[in-house]
Design a protein around this motif. Structure first.
Motif, PDB file in Angstrom:
ATOM      1  N   GLU A  71       0.826  -1.210   0.000  1.00 57.39           N
ATOM      2  CA  GLU A  71       0.000   0.000   0.000  1.00 57.39           C
ATOM      3  C   GLU A  71       0.868   1.272   0.000  1.00 57.39           C
ATOM      4  OE1 GLU A  71      -3.334   1.860   2.802  1.00 57.39           O
ATOM      5  OE2 GLU A  71      -3.214  -0.318   2.999  1.00 57.39           O
ATOM      6  N   MET A  72       2.125   1.135   0.424  1.00 62.37           N
ATOM      7  CA  MET A  72       3.031   2.293   0.464  1.00 62.37           C
ATOM      8  C   MET A  72       3.812   2.467  -0.830  1.00 62.37           C
ATOM      9  SD  MET A  72       4.764   2.453   4.204  1.00 62.37           S
ATOM     10  CE  MET A  72       4.663   4.236   4.315  1.00 62.37           C
ATOM     11  N   TYR A  73       3.815   1.432  -1.680  1.00 63.77           N
ATOM     12  CA  TYR A  73       4.636   1.532  -2.885  1.00 63.77           C
ATOM     13  C   TYR A  73       3.845   2.203  -3.993  1.00 63.77           C
ATOM     14  CZ  TYR A  73       7.496  -1.676  -0.177  1.00 63.77           C
ATOM     15  OH  TYR A  73       8.227  -2.243   0.825  1.00 63.77           O
ATOM     16  N   ARG A  74       4.447   3.232  -4.562  1.00 63.09           N
ATOM     17  CA  ARG A  74       3.763   4.018  -5.586  1.00 63.09           C
ATOM     18  C   ARG A  74       3.429   3.127  -6.781  1.00 63.09           C
ATOM     19  NH1 ARG A  74       3.851   9.374  -5.272  1.00 63.09           N
ATOM     20  NH2 ARG A  74       5.846   9.674  -4.241  1.00 63.09           N
ATOM     21  N   PRO A  75       2.190   3.201  -7.278  1.00 62.08           N
ATOM     22  CA  PRO A  75       1.851   2.392  -8.452  1.00 62.08           C
ATOM     23  C   PRO A  75       2.783   2.745  -9.621  1.00 62.08           C
ATOM     24  CG  PRO A  75      -0.115   3.447  -7.553  1.00 62.08           C
ATOM     25  CD  PRO A  75       1.062   3.996  -6.801  1.00 62.08           C
ATOM     26  N   GLU A  76       3.180   1.709 -10.381  1.00 61.65           N
ATOM     27  CA  GLU A  76       4.124   1.874 -11.498  1.00 61.65           C
ATOM     28  C   GLU A  76       3.826   3.093 -12.359  1.00 61.65           C
ATOM     29  OE1 GLU A  76       6.918   0.152 -12.940  1.00 61.65           O
ATOM     30  OE2 GLU A  76       6.993  -0.391 -10.817  1.00 61.65           O
ATOM     31  N   GLU A  77       2.539   3.231 -12.750  1.00 64.36           N
ATOM     32  CA  GLU A  77       2.201   4.264 -13.733  1.00 64.36           C
ATOM     33  C   GLU A  77       2.379   5.678 -13.178  1.00 64.36           C
ATOM     34  OE1 GLU A  77       0.231   1.983 -12.451  1.00 64.36           O
ATOM     35  OE2 GLU A  77      -1.666   2.876 -11.776  1.00 64.36           O
ATOM     36  N   LEU A  78       2.417   5.822 -11.853  1.00 65.34           N
ATOM     37  CA  LEU A  78       2.566   7.150 -11.243  1.00 65.34           C
ATOM     38  C   LEU A  78       3.994   7.429 -10.789  1.00 65.34           C
ATOM     39  CD1 LEU A  78      -0.658   7.184  -9.020  1.00 65.34           C
ATOM     40  CD2 LEU A  78      -0.332   8.140 -11.315  1.00 65.34           C
ATOM     41  N   ASP A  79       4.892   6.440 -10.961  1.00 65.81           N
ATOM     42  CA  ASP A  79       6.239   6.584 -10.424  1.00 65.81           C
ATOM     43  C   ASP A  79       7.170   7.210 -11.453  1.00 65.81           C
ATOM     44  OD1 ASP A  79       8.713   6.323  -9.190  1.00 65.81           O
ATOM     45  OD2 ASP A  79       8.031   4.567  -8.059  1.00 65.81           O
ATOM     46  N   ILE A  80       7.189   8.559 -11.474  1.00 66.77           N
ATOM     47  CA  ILE A  80       7.980   9.239 -12.512  1.00 66.77           C
ATOM     48  C   ILE A  80       9.484   9.139 -12.242  1.00 66.77           C
ATOM     49  CG2 ILE A  80       6.158  10.865 -13.191  1.00 66.77           C
ATOM     50  CD1 ILE A  80       7.694  12.969 -11.481  1.00 66.77           C
ATOM     51  N   ILE A  81       9.868   8.950 -10.996  1.00 68.64           N
ATOM     52  CA  ILE A  81      11.308   8.834 -10.694  1.00 68.64           C
ATOM     53  C   ILE A  81      11.852   7.525 -11.283  1.00 68.64           C
ATOM     54  CG2 ILE A  81      13.053   8.795  -8.871  1.00 68.64           C
ATOM     55  CD1 ILE A  81      11.569  11.407  -8.855  1.00 68.64           C
ATOM     56  N   LYS A  82      11.100   6.447 -11.075  1.00 80.27           N
ATOM     57  CA  LYS A  82      11.536   5.163 -11.654  1.00 80.27           C
ATOM     58  C   LYS A  82      11.577   5.253 -13.179  1.00 80.27           C
ATOM     59  CE  LYS A  82      10.348   1.524  -8.396  1.00 80.27           C
ATOM     60  NZ  LYS A  82       9.328   0.535  -8.059  1.00 80.27           N
ATOM     61  N   LYS A  83      10.571   5.892 -13.758  1.00 82.12           N
ATOM     62  CA  LYS A  83      10.565   6.038 -15.225  1.00 82.12           C
ATOM     63  C   LYS A  83      11.818   6.771 -15.680  1.00 82.12           C
ATOM     64  CE  LYS A  83       5.616   6.014 -16.046  1.00 82.12           C
ATOM     65  NZ  LYS A  83       4.435   6.865 -16.023  1.00 82.12           N
ATOM     66  N   GLY A  84      12.175   7.837 -14.954  1.00 83.09           N
ATOM     67  CA  GLY A  84      13.367   8.609 -15.287  1.00 83.09           C
ATOM     68  C   GLY A  84      14.627   7.769 -15.184  1.00 83.09           C
ATOM     69  N   LEU A  85      14.721   6.962 -14.141  1.00 79.35           N
ATOM     70  CA  LEU A  85      15.910   6.123 -13.954  1.00 79.35           C
ATOM     71  C   LEU A  85      16.034   5.099 -15.076  1.00 79.35           C
ATOM     72  CD1 LEU A  85      15.752   5.575 -10.092  1.00 79.35           C
ATOM     73  CD2 LEU A  85      17.476   6.878 -11.359  1.00 79.35           C
ATOM     74  N   ARG A  86      14.888   4.561 -15.498  1.00 79.75           N
ATOM     75  CA  ARG A  86      14.936   3.587 -16.601  1.00 79.75           C
ATOM     76  C   ARG A  86      15.470   4.253 -17.865  1.00 79.75           C
ATOM     77  NH1 ARG A  86       9.350   2.006 -14.810  1.00 79.75           N
ATOM     78  NH2 ARG A  86       9.760   0.371 -13.286  1.00 79.75           N
ATOM     79  N   CYS A  87      15.065   5.495 -18.105  1.00 82.06           N
ATOM     80  CA  CYS A  87      15.558   6.217 -19.286  1.00 82.06           C
ATOM     81  C   CYS A  87      17.079   6.381 -19.206  1.00 82.06           C
ATOM     82  CB  CYS A  87      14.928   7.605 -19.386  1.00 82.06           C
ATOM     83  SG  CYS A  87      13.214   7.546 -19.862  1.00 82.06           S
ATOM     84  N   LEU A  88      17.593   6.722 -18.014  1.00 79.59           N
ATOM     85  CA  LEU A  88      19.033   6.930 -17.855  1.00 79.59           C
ATOM     86  C   LEU A  88      19.821   5.653 -18.114  1.00 79.59           C
ATOM     87  CD1 LEU A  88      19.215   9.134 -14.640  1.00 79.59           C
ATOM     88  CD2 LEU A  88      19.756   9.821 -16.975  1.00 79.59           C
ATOM     89  N   GLN A  89      19.215   4.494 -17.770  1.00 84.80           N
ATOM     90  CA  GLN A  89      19.905   3.203 -17.921  1.00 84.80           C
ATOM     91  C   GLN A  89      20.111   2.856 -19.394  1.00 84.80           C
ATOM     92  OE1 GLN A  89      21.468   1.957 -15.232  1.00 84.80           O
ATOM     93  NE2 GLN A  89      20.247   0.159 -14.835  1.00 84.80           N
ATOM     94  N   LYS A  90      19.219   3.390 -20.254  1.00 85.68           N
ATOM     95  CA  LYS A  90      19.269   2.971 -21.669  1.00 85.68           C
ATOM     96  C   LYS A  90      20.467   3.577 -22.393  1.00 85.68           C
ATOM     97  CE  LYS A  90      14.367   2.064 -22.049  1.00 85.68           C
ATOM     98  NZ  LYS A  90      13.160   2.876 -21.989  1.00 85.68           N
TER      99      LYS A  90
END
Ligand code: GDP
Ligand code: MN
Ligand code: MN
Length: 252
Positions: free
Chosen positions: A233-252
């Motif tokens: 319940e504390m973990y941000r849903p994937e679709e709303l997690d812009i920080i994770k999305k940003g990190l994935r972009c940096l990894q590419k």
């Protein structure tokens, strides 16, 4: 208004198979609606999550990451074995664990354990919290909440704090939606991370070193919830997690 945070003293060094609930109940008289906060380190020790670094055989991916980052491939293998997704490889491994918690090194610790050993966090922290909570309730005859904590860094600030990684009978987030501020305006901040705030408070007594305080009881706050509760319940849903999305972009 006030609440108490009570360090449970006299807990021994914990080993695989130790009965944490009975050790806790021998050292504190629990009361109804106490929140029992337990460091993941001792939960992991009791669950036997201890591995010898030299016994770990790194696979292909671990060897590749080790070559890119200059780290010990066996340690990378340990981290990957508990990771769902790797978000950052360097200068540290930031991963989402199998239970959905995002943290450095999948929470695998080399401190407060003998040299040459790794301590993996409990594999399913909610299940551990639930098992410990039920046994604590049985032994004490009281209604209790449990939070299993670990120490984590934060993305934007210096300094680590205690955070919740597994819970039992406590709602981890308090929703203020629909409530007003002091001046009658609708609240902007509407979700309070209760379980992390409690973990942080408990960590003030635990510390990070040789203090030997892995259990703290919070008394006088009522967050008891008489149903199954889940840390996710504390973990941000994937679709709303812009920080994770940003990190994935940096990894590419
Ligand atoms: P983590 O935050 O869950 O990784 O736990 P830490 O390693 O930071 O330890 C938290 C607290 O528990 C510190 O006060 C440690 O000294 C204490 N601690 C760790 N292992 C043991 C143990 O086996 N027995 C006792 N009594 N205390 C421990
Ligand atoms: Mn830790
Ligand atoms: Mn700690």
């Amino acid at each position: 208004m006030k609440f108490e945070a009570i360090a449970v003293e006299n807990i021994p060094l914990i080993h695989a198979g130790d009965n944490l609930p009975s050790i806790i109940c021998e050292n504190i008289e629990l009361q109804d609606r106490d929140i029992v906060i337990i460091a993941s380190t001792v939960v992991a020790k009791a669950e036997g999550e201890i591995f010898r670094l030299e016994d770990i055989t790194p696979g292909k991916i671990s060897l590749e990451i080790a070559a890119r980052t200059g780290r010990d491939a066996r340690f990378i293998e340990a981290v990957l074995s508990r990771s769902g997704e790797v978000l950052v490889e360097k200068p540290f491994m930031l991963v989402t664990t199998l239970s959905g918690h995002t943290c450095v090194n999948a929470g695998i610790d080399e401190s407060n354990i003998e040299n040459g050993f790794l301590l993996y966090p409990p594999e399913n922290p909610d299940a551990s919290a639930s098992r410990l909570g039920q046994e604590l309730e049985r032994l004490s005859g009281k209604k209790l909440s449990v939070i299993i904590t670990d120490t984590n860094g934060r993305a934007f600030k210096i300094g680590q704090t205690g955070v919740a990684i597994g819970i039992y009978k406590i709602k981890p987030v308090k929703r203020w939606i629909g409530e007003k501020d002091l001046f009658g305006r609708d609240l902007e901040i509407t979700e309070e991370a209760i379980a992390d705030e409690l973990a942080g408070a408990a960590n003030l007594l635990m510390g990070e070193g040789a203090g030997g305080i892995p259990v703290v009881v919070i008394r006088g706050l009522d967050y008891y919830c008489d149903e199954e509760t889940y840390i996710k319940e504390m973990y941000r849903p994937e679709e709303l997690d812009i920080i994770k999305k940003g990190l994935r972009c940096l990894q590419k």
